[in-house]
Design an enzyme around this catalytic site. Structure first.
Site, short mmCIF file in Angstrom:
data_model
loop_
_atom_site.label_atom_id
_atom_site.label_comp_id
_atom_site.label_asym_id
_atom_site.label_seq_id
_atom_site.Cartn_x
_atom_site.Cartn_y
_atom_site.Cartn_z
N ASP A 144 5.87 4.77 16.35
CA ASP A 144 5.41 3.42 15.99
C ASP A 144 5.43 2.44 17.16
O ASP A 144 5.03 1.30 17.01
CB ASP A 144 6.32 2.86 14.88
CG ASP A 144 5.80 3.22 13.50
OD1 ASP A 144 4.60 3.47 13.36
OD2 ASP A 144 6.62 3.22 12.55
N GLN A 155 9.80 4.45 7.92
CA GLN A 155 8.84 3.69 7.12
C GLN A 155 9.50 2.36 6.73
O GLN A 155 10.58 2.34 6.17
CB GLN A 155 8.46 4.51 5.87
CG GLN A 155 7.38 3.88 5.02
CD GLN A 155 6.02 3.91 5.69
OE1 GLN A 155 5.64 4.89 6.32
NE2 GLN A 155 5.29 2.81 5.58
N LYS A 177 -0.70 8.91 5.09
CA LYS A 177 -0.39 9.57 6.37
C LYS A 177 -0.38 11.09 6.18
O LYS A 177 -0.93 11.83 7.00
CB LYS A 177 0.99 9.12 6.88
CG LYS A 177 0.98 7.72 7.44
CD LYS A 177 2.38 7.22 7.70
CE LYS A 177 2.33 5.72 7.90
NZ LYS A 177 3.60 5.04 7.84
#
Ligand code: NAD
Length: 283
Positions: free
Chosen positions: A119, A96, A52
Site C-alpha cells: 500500500d 485492510q 481484490k
C-alpha cells in the site's frame, strides 16, 4: 466527443497486460504472493477484499486473506506482520483499513517491511514517494496516473487541484502529479471557499467522501475531472462530483462506478508484482 474517462476499460486492458507478465513469472515458479490482513468485520472492507481477490485470481497472483477477530490485540497483529516480513515466500503485506479503534494503525505501518509494503504506507516509502525515488506507489494515486497516461494527457505546466488530504489518496497523488510537472494544490475541510481554487483547475480531483460536493459552477470549462469518491446512497453509488451537471462543463470526467475504483484494484496488483520482481532481483 466521448467525455468519459473509462477506468473500467483501462483497468481491463492493464490487467490483461499484467496477466501476461505474471504468466511468465509463474512459468519460472515465481508466482507473486501477498497477504491481506483484515481485522474485524467492516462490511465495506469485505467488499474491497473480494474485489481484490477476484482481480488477483484473474491475473494469476496468489492473494492470501488473513481474517483476525476484532478483539485481537495490537501486539498479536504486530507479531503476525513480523512473521510475514520474515517469510521469503511472501512478497507483499497489507492491512485492510479501517482497523478497530483499539489498534494503533501507525504502529502496524511502522512494522511492515518497506520492501513488502504493497500500500506504500510505511514512513520509508512515503518519504521515498516525496523524494521522487520510489519502488512502490499507493494504488489509487497510481491508478489515476495510469488513467491519465493511457489517455495521453500531458500535465506539464497544468494546474492540478486535489480536494482531500488523506494519506491514502490526496497527499500521495499530489506527489505523483508533481512528478508529472503539474502545479498542485491540496484542498481540505478547512479550506475557505473551495471554488476559488477549483475554478482554476485544469485537472480537478475529488477525494472527499461527500456525495456530489463538486457542482458545475465549481469547475473550469474544459477541465479534466477525476472523481475518487465512493458514497452509498439508497443502495447505489455516487461520487463526490455531481456527474450529470459537471459532465456538461468538463472536457473529460470519470464516472462512479467504473472510474477510479477498478483502476485502484488493478494498480494494487501492479504493486505486488513490482515488489515480487524487486525481491527476486535482490536475492
Ligand atoms: P478521508 O476521510 O481520509 O479524507 C477525506 C478528506 O476530505 C479529508 O482530507 C478532509 O479534509 C477532506 N474534506 C472533508 N470534507 C470536506 C469538504 N467539505 N470540503 C473539502 N474537503 C473536505 O477519505 P479518503 O480515504 O481519502 O477517501 C475519500 C473518498 O474516496 C471516500 O469516498 C472513499 O470511499 C473514496 N475512495 C475511493 C477509492 C477508489 O478506489 N475509488 C480509494 C480510496 C478512497
Amino acid at each position: 466527443m466521448d467525455k468519459i474517462l473509462d477506468g473500467k476499460k483501462v483497468a481491463e486492458l492493464k490487467s490483461q497486460r499484467l496477466k501476461d507478465f505474471v504468466k511468465n513469472l509463474i512459468d519460472q515458479k515465481k508466482q507473486p504472493h501477498f497477504c491481506v490482513i483484515n481485522i474485524g468485520d467492516n462490511a465495506a472492507s469485505k467488499v474491497y477484499i473480494r474485489a481484490k481477490t477476484r482481480m488477483a485470481e484473474k491475473i494469476g497472483i496468489l492473494q492470501e486473506n488473513i481474517q483476525l477477530p476484532k478483539t485481537v490485540s495490537e501486539d498479536e497483529v504486530v507479531a503476525l506482520i513480523k512473521k510475514l516480513n520474515a517469510d521469503p515466500e511472501i512478497n507483499g503485506v497489507m492491512v485492510q483499513l479501517p482497523a478497530p479503534d483499539h489498534i494503533n494503525v501507525k504502529r502496524l505501518m511502522d512494522t511492515i517491511d518497506p520492501e513488502k509494503d504493497v500500500d506504500c504506507l510505511t514512513p520509508t516509502n512515503i518519504g521515498r514517494l516525496w523524494e521522487g525515488d520510489h519502488f512502490v506507489e499507493p494504488a489509487t494515486a497510481a491508478g489515476i496516473i495510469s488513467l491519465l497516461e493511457e489517455y495521453d494527457i500531458d500535465l506539464t505546466g497544468k494546474k492540478a487541484v486535489i480536494i482531500g488530504r488523506s494519506n491514502i489518496v490526496g497527499k500521495p497523488l499530489a506527489a505523483l502529479l508533481l512528478e508529472k510537472n503539474a502545479s498542485v494544490s491540496i484542498l481540505h475541510s478547512k479550506t475557505d471557499n473551495l471554488s476559488d481554487y477549483t475554478r482554476q483547475a485544469d485537472l480537478l480531483v475529488a477525494a472527499v467522501g461527500q456525495p456530489e460536493l463538486v457542482k458545475a459552477d465549481m469547475v473550469k470549462p474544459g477541465a479534466i475531472v477525476i472523481d475518487v469518491g465512493i458514497n452509498r446512497i439508497d443502495n447505489h453509488l455516487v461520487g463526490d462530483v455531481a456527474f450529470d451537471e459537471v459532465k456538461e462543463v468538463a472536457n473529460l470526467i470519470t464516472p462512479v462506478p467504473g472510474g477510479v475504483g477498478p483502476l485502484t484494484v488493478e494498480s494494487l496488483m501492479e504493486q505486488v508484482v513490482k515488489l515480487a520482481k524487486r525481491q527476486d532481483e535482490r536475492r
